[in-house]
Structure formats: structure tokens, C-alpha cells
Design an enzyme around this catalytic site. Structure first.
Site, short mmCIF file in Angstrom:
data_model
loop_
_atom_site.label_atom_id
_atom_site.label_comp_id
_atom_site.label_asym_id
_atom_site.label_seq_id
_atom_site.Cartn_x
_atom_site.Cartn_y
_atom_site.Cartn_z
N ARG A 136 -25.93 -43.34 39.16
CA ARG A 136 -26.95 -42.72 38.30
C ARG A 136 -27.35 -41.42 38.98
NH1 ARG A 136 -28.19 -48.19 39.02
NH2 ARG A 136 -28.19 -49.43 37.10
N HIS A 217 -25.31 -38.36 33.10
CA HIS A 217 -25.11 -39.78 32.80
C HIS A 217 -23.78 -40.03 32.08
CE1 HIS A 217 -26.88 -43.75 32.97
NE2 HIS A 217 -26.46 -43.98 31.74
N HIS A 243 -25.27 -52.99 37.65
CA HIS A 243 -25.96 -53.61 36.52
C HIS A 243 -26.45 -54.99 36.92
CE1 HIS A 243 -23.69 -51.06 33.28
NE2 HIS A 243 -24.76 -50.45 33.76
N TYR A 252 -18.75 -51.67 27.35
CA TYR A 252 -17.47 -51.00 27.61
C TYR A 252 -16.27 -51.79 27.09
CZ TYR A 252 -20.39 -48.07 30.50
OH TYR A 252 -21.38 -47.23 30.94
#
Length: 275
Positions: A136, A217, A243, A252
Site C-alpha cells: 500500500r 494503488h 489481507h 482477483y
């Protein structure tokens, strides 16, 4: 602010050890609701509460508020502040594929960078680093000099204060080393501005926007997409991205399914038949 809300904020700060930004988000959401109705949140009935929440027309904003409210009510129920276990349903949002760039798109953007000065080397290294690490932007900008060692990246300021270690491609590490050597600035953080201070989020955004036309991002999404398309296991990608839940990573899989569909439509003879 009600006593129950103060207790909840203390709980997520101390016991759950959420990040400062997360605590501020919960506080902002819940205090705003209490202020609108001039009553403690725990005293509001569901109908009045929903009338306030549904004044938010953006469904994503609404769901964020609902998430805050549900977390608060769950806490109150467990602490016996309330005898009712209230849980409000989230608004349905169509699943959209995350925007991403191909490796070729990223290389094309990198070719635009003038690397004859250290600022250009920094921009080049930053873009490569984001794509090679999947961090991030907040994690990236907190990177300190000792956080990259022998091809591994130690992400210390992760979301929810959960640290993780991810491998870093040699080409990205080399670009970072070249930028660091060229800058010759005595600094604490890896990414700095022309004055030697810590690079800001808006400056990082301007860099990726200038050369790639996207936010930082999107490079995180591009990283995950490249891994999934390359055959990476979903749980490995979850670990690399940091995550907390596999459900977050599962978006995804839609990319993988679309790839399979496109392949069949191009390669299978029956896909071209008109009925």
C-alpha cells in the site's frame, strides 16, 4: 460522545490495536450519527438509525457507516451494554474488477522517465518498487533504510499494525539502490522529496499519475493480478498483500475466470459458431 462510544473507541485502540487512521474513521462515523440525532447511539431504534444512514446516497460510503455501526453494536452486546444483538444489512454493490496495468503498460510509463538526475531515478524506483512489492502507498512511504535486506522487504507499518515480510525483485532493489546512491541525502526514510523530507502521499500520487495515468494503488492491483495470472495460489497472494481475510483477495479470481473465458472464445471452434 456517549460513555458506550468512548468505551468502544478505547476497546478498538487498546485491545484490538487498530491503526490510528482506523480508529479515527470509526470515531468520525459514529460521532456524526450521534450528533445528527442528538442522542446516544445505543438509544436509537433501528428505524431512526436507518433513516440517518440512508441519507448517504453513495453505497460504498453507506456500507462503511454500516460497518462502523455493526462493530459498535456487537461490542455493546458482548459487553452487556445492550440486550439486543443488532446487525444491519449492507447495501448491495455490483462487483467490479479492480483497475490494473499490464507489465507492458508499466514498462512504457517507465520509458518516459528522465533518469539523468536523482529525482528521475527516484520516480523510476518508486514505480518499480510499488509494482514489485504490492505494498500500500502508506506502507511504502513509511519504508526506512533497514527495511530492505538481502532481497526481502520488511513491511513494518502495515494496515492493522500487522507486520509482514515479502520478497522484492532484484530489478526493483537495484533501482532503489541507484536512487539512494544518486540522492546522496542524509535521510531517515527511503522515499524523500527534493528537500530531503519524507515524500508525501500527494507527491507519490502525482508521480504515478504523471507517468502511468493511475494512482499508486493501481500498482498494488497490478501486482496481485500479475501473480494470479502467473498461477499463484490465492492464499499466497493474500499473505503477500497482507489481507486479513481471503474474501478480500478473492476479487482477483474474477480476473482468472475472465482469462479462461477469453481463451475459450478465441481458441475453441464452437465459441465462434452462430446459432
Amino acid at each position: 460522545m456517549s460513555n458506550e462510544l468512548e468505551a468502544f473507541l478505547e476497546y478498538i485502540t487498546v485491545t484490538r490495536a487498530l491503526s490510528k487512521k482506523s480508529v479515527e474513521a470509526y470515531k468520525s462515523d459514529l460521532c456524526a450519527i450521534e450528533k445528527k440525532l442528538s442522542k446516544p447511539l445505543i438509544c436509537l431504534d433501528t428505524q431512526k438509525l436507518m433513516s440517518v444512514l440512508f441519507s448517504y446516497k453513495n453505497k460504498r460510503t453507506l456500507n462503511r457507516k454500516l460497518s462502523s455501526v455493526n462493530a459498535f453494536f456487537e461490542f455493546c452486546y458482548k459487553q452487556h451494554f445492550s440486550s439486543q444483538k443488532t446487525k444491519l444489512k449492507f447495501a448491495k454493490i455490483p462487483k467490479l474488477l479492480p483497475k490494473f496495468l499490464s507489465y507492458e503498460d508499466i514498462l512504457s510509463g517507465l520509458d518516459l522517465i528522465d533518469r539523468t538526475n536523482w529525482i528521475g531515478k527516484r520516480d523510476y524506483a518508486l514505480i518499480l518498487f510499488l509494482y514489485a512489492s504490492g505494498t500500500r502507498i502508506s506502507e511504502c512511504l513509511e519504508l526506512m533504510l533497514g527495511d530492505i535486506e538481502e532481497g526481502w522487504l520488511h513491511v513494518r507499518h502495515a494496515k492493522g499494525e500487522k507486520e509482514r515480510i515479502v520478497p522484492l525483485a532484484k530489478v526493483a532493489k537495484k533501482a532503489v539502490d541507484e536512487y539512494m546512491f544518486a540522492s546522496a541525502i542524509n535521510k531517515e526514510y527511503v522515499w524523500c522529496n527534493y528537500q530531503g523530507g519524507k515524500l508525501s502521499r500527494i507527491s507519490a500520487y502525482k508521480i504515478t499519475q504523471k507517468y502511468l495515468g493511475v494512482s499508486p494503488h493501481v500498482l498494488r492491483h497490478s501486482y496481485a493480478t500479475s501473480l494470479i495470472r502467473g498461477g499463484a495460489d490465492l492464499r499466497v497472494v493474500q499473505e503477500l498483500l497482507g489481507h486479513a481475510s481471503l474474501l478480500t483477495t478473492q476479487i482477483y479470481t474474477h480476473i482468472q475466470k475472465q482469462d479462461l473465458k477469453d481463451t475459450v472464445e478465441v481458441c475453441h471452434p464452437m465459441a465462434k459458431e452462430k446459432i
